[in-house]
Design a protein around this motif. Structure first.
Motif, PDB file in Angstrom:
ATOM      1  N   GLN A   1       8.773 -48.174   2.716  1.00  0.00           N
ATOM      2  CA  GLN A   1       8.386 -46.862   2.197  1.00  0.00           C
ATOM      3  C   GLN A   1       7.351 -47.010   1.084  1.00  0.00           C
ATOM      4  O   GLN A   1       6.349 -46.293   1.061  1.00  0.00           O
ATOM      5  CB  GLN A   1       9.603 -46.116   1.640  1.00  0.00           C
ATOM      6  CG  GLN A   1      10.353 -45.305   2.627  1.00  0.00           C
ATOM      7  CD  GLN A   1      11.444 -44.496   1.955  1.00  0.00           C
ATOM      8  OE1 GLN A   1      11.983 -44.871   0.916  1.00  0.00           O
ATOM      9  NE2 GLN A   1      11.799 -43.390   2.565  1.00  0.00           N
ATOM     10  N   LYS A   2       7.611 -47.939   0.194  1.00  0.00           N
ATOM     11  CA  LYS A   2       6.696 -48.166  -0.922  1.00  0.00           C
ATOM     12  C   LYS A   2       5.336 -48.646  -0.415  1.00  0.00           C
ATOM     13  O   LYS A   2       4.293 -48.195  -0.899  1.00  0.00           O
ATOM     14  CB  LYS A   2       7.299 -49.184  -1.888  1.00  0.00           C
ATOM     15  CG  LYS A   2       6.477 -49.419  -3.117  1.00  0.00           C
ATOM     16  CD  LYS A   2       7.153 -50.400  -4.067  1.00  0.00           C
ATOM     17  CE  LYS A   2       6.279 -50.644  -5.276  1.00  0.00           C
ATOM     18  NZ  LYS A   2       6.887 -51.596  -6.198  1.00  0.00           N
TER      19      LYS A   2
ATOM     20  N   ILE B   1       3.940 -48.058   2.476  1.00  0.00           N
ATOM     21  CA  ILE B   1       3.248 -46.935   3.118  1.00  0.00           C
ATOM     22  C   ILE B   1       2.705 -45.980   2.066  1.00  0.00           C
ATOM     23  O   ILE B   1       1.560 -45.529   2.162  1.00  0.00           O
ATOM     24  CB  ILE B   1       4.182 -46.216   4.115  1.00  0.00           C
ATOM     25  CG1 ILE B   1       4.466 -47.124   5.309  1.00  0.00           C
ATOM     26  CG2 ILE B   1       3.566 -44.895   4.576  1.00  0.00           C
ATOM     27  CD1 ILE B   1       5.544 -46.618   6.231  1.00  0.00           C
ATOM     28  N   ARG B   2       3.507 -45.688   1.059  1.00  0.00           N
ATOM     29  CA  ARG B   2       3.028 -44.809  -0.020  1.00  0.00           C
ATOM     30  C   ARG B   2       1.807 -45.405  -0.705  1.00  0.00           C
ATOM     31  O   ARG B   2       0.861 -44.696  -1.011  1.00  0.00           O
ATOM     32  CB  ARG B   2       4.137 -44.565  -1.034  1.00  0.00           C
ATOM     33  CG  ARG B   2       5.132 -43.559  -0.577  1.00  0.00           C
ATOM     34  CD  ARG B   2       6.030 -43.095  -1.724  1.00  0.00           C
ATOM     35  NE  ARG B   2       7.081 -42.271  -1.184  1.00  0.00           N
ATOM     36  CZ  ARG B   2       8.363 -42.574  -1.211  1.00  0.00           C
ATOM     37  NH1 ARG B   2       8.772 -43.685  -1.789  1.00  0.00           N
ATOM     38  NH2 ARG B   2       9.254 -41.780  -0.692  1.00  0.00           N
ATOM     39  N   ASN B   3       1.835 -46.711  -0.944  1.00  0.00           N
ATOM     40  CA  ASN B   3       0.687 -47.354  -1.570  1.00  0.00           C
ATOM     41  C   ASN B   3      -0.549 -47.281  -0.678  1.00  0.00           C
ATOM     42  O   ASN B   3      -1.656 -47.074  -1.163  1.00  0.00           O
ATOM     43  CB  ASN B   3       0.996 -48.814  -1.908  1.00  0.00           C
ATOM     44  CG  ASN B   3       1.956 -48.945  -3.059  1.00  0.00           C
ATOM     45  OD1 ASN B   3       2.140 -48.025  -3.854  1.00  0.00           O
ATOM     46  ND2 ASN B   3       2.599 -50.097  -3.162  1.00  0.00           N
ATOM     47  N   GLU B   4      -0.342 -47.482   0.611  1.00  0.00           N
ATOM     48  CA  GLU B   4      -1.469 -47.425   1.554  1.00  0.00           C
ATOM     49  C   GLU B   4      -2.055 -46.017   1.610  1.00  0.00           C
ATOM     50  O   GLU B   4      -3.259 -45.840   1.732  1.00  0.00           O
ATOM     51  CB  GLU B   4      -1.013 -47.873   2.945  1.00  0.00           C
ATOM     52  CG  GLU B   4      -2.110 -48.016   3.957  1.00  0.00           C
ATOM     53  CD  GLU B   4      -3.083 -49.150   3.663  1.00  0.00           C
ATOM     54  OE1 GLU B   4      -4.256 -48.999   4.046  1.00  0.00           O
ATOM     55  OE2 GLU B   4      -2.700 -50.162   3.066  1.00  0.00           O
ATOM     56  N   LEU B   5      -1.192 -45.020   1.507  1.00  0.00           N
ATOM     57  CA  LEU B   5      -1.635 -43.629   1.593  1.00  0.00           C
ATOM     58  C   LEU B   5      -1.706 -42.951   0.222  1.00  0.00           C
ATOM     59  O   LEU B   5      -1.689 -41.727   0.143  1.00  0.00           O
ATOM     60  CB  LEU B   5      -0.688 -42.845   2.506  1.00  0.00           C
ATOM     61  CG  LEU B   5      -0.513 -43.375   3.923  1.00  0.00           C
ATOM     62  CD1 LEU B   5       0.550 -42.588   4.668  1.00  0.00           C
ATOM     63  CD2 LEU B   5      -1.830 -43.346   4.673  1.00  0.00           C
ATOM     64  N   ALA B   6      -1.807 -43.718  -0.841  1.00  0.00           N
ATOM     65  CA  ALA B   6      -1.722 -43.196  -2.206  1.00  0.00           C
ATOM     66  C   ALA B   6      -2.674 -42.046  -2.474  1.00  0.00           C
ATOM     67  O   ALA B   6      -2.317 -41.085  -3.141  1.00  0.00           O
ATOM     68  CB  ALA B   6      -1.959 -44.313  -3.211  1.00  0.00           C
TER      69      ALA B   6
ATOM     70  N   THR C   1      -3.551 -39.725  -0.662  1.00  0.00           N
ATOM     71  CA  THR C   1      -3.238 -38.497   0.069  1.00  0.00           C
ATOM     72  C   THR C   1      -2.408 -37.538  -0.769  1.00  0.00           C
ATOM     73  O   THR C   1      -2.187 -36.409  -0.359  1.00  0.00           O
ATOM     74  CB  THR C   1      -2.467 -38.798   1.364  1.00  0.00           C
ATOM     75  OG1 THR C   1      -1.203 -39.375   1.043  1.00  0.00           O
ATOM     76  CG2 THR C   1      -3.258 -39.698   2.280  1.00  0.00           C
ATOM     77  N   GLN C   2      -1.970 -37.957  -1.937  1.00  0.00           N
ATOM     78  CA  GLN C   2      -1.110 -37.110  -2.762  1.00  0.00           C
ATOM     79  C   GLN C   2      -1.781 -35.804  -3.167  1.00  0.00           C
ATOM     80  O   GLN C   2      -1.123 -34.788  -3.345  1.00  0.00           O
ATOM     81  CB  GLN C   2      -0.676 -37.865  -4.021  1.00  0.00           C
ATOM     82  CG  GLN C   2       0.204 -39.054  -3.728  1.00  0.00           C
ATOM     83  CD  GLN C   2       0.489 -39.862  -4.980  1.00  0.00           C
ATOM     84  OE1 GLN C   2       0.047 -39.522  -6.064  1.00  0.00           O
ATOM     85  NE2 GLN C   2       1.223 -40.937  -4.820  1.00  0.00           N
TER      86      GLN C   2
END
Length: 123
Positions: A24-25, A27-32, A34-35
């Motif tokens: 999860q972390k 993926i969040r970093n990869e898509l950071a 997009t927030q």
């Protein structure tokens, strides 16, 4: 289900959960970036994914998360740890290292020989 002790089941559950959170972390970093995208802009974003996002990596991570979810379900239903090909135990040590493993080492080796394109990405 493979014959695990209560302590081993606790360790396996922790390993599954830890790996899931790690993915999860990642993926969040990869898509950071997009927030800051609003819901109305999301469709446009998905159609024009920036070059700096490794979509193949994110896809593999999401697939592994799905495997981990299934493993957690099997663990809760006491159907966890058996090889999907031969039915033998996958092995406690293997599951600690790779919690979403679905095959024992012998069957995984045979699978990789039979389907080499699935285990090694190519361009």
């Amino acid at each position: 289900m493979a014959n695990f002790t209560e302590e081993q089941l606790i360790q396996l559950k922790a390993a599954l959960h830890k790996r899931y959170l790690h993915l999860q972390k990642e993926i969040r970093n990869e898509l950071a970036h997009t927030q800051d995208i609003s819901d109305s802009e999301l469709a446009e974003y998905v159609n024009n994914i920036p070059d700096d996002i490794d979509t193949a990596l994110v896809d593999r991570q999401i697939n592994e998360m799905r495997e981990l979810e299934m493993s957690m379900k099997y663990l809760s239903e006491l159907e966890f740890g058996d090889c999907i090909d031969c039915g033998n135990e996958v092995g406690f040590e293997r599951l600690l290292v790779y919690p979403s493993a679905q095959r024992c080492i012998q069957c995984q080796t045979q699978y990789e020989k039979a389907f080499p394109h699935e285990s090694s990405p190519s361009l």
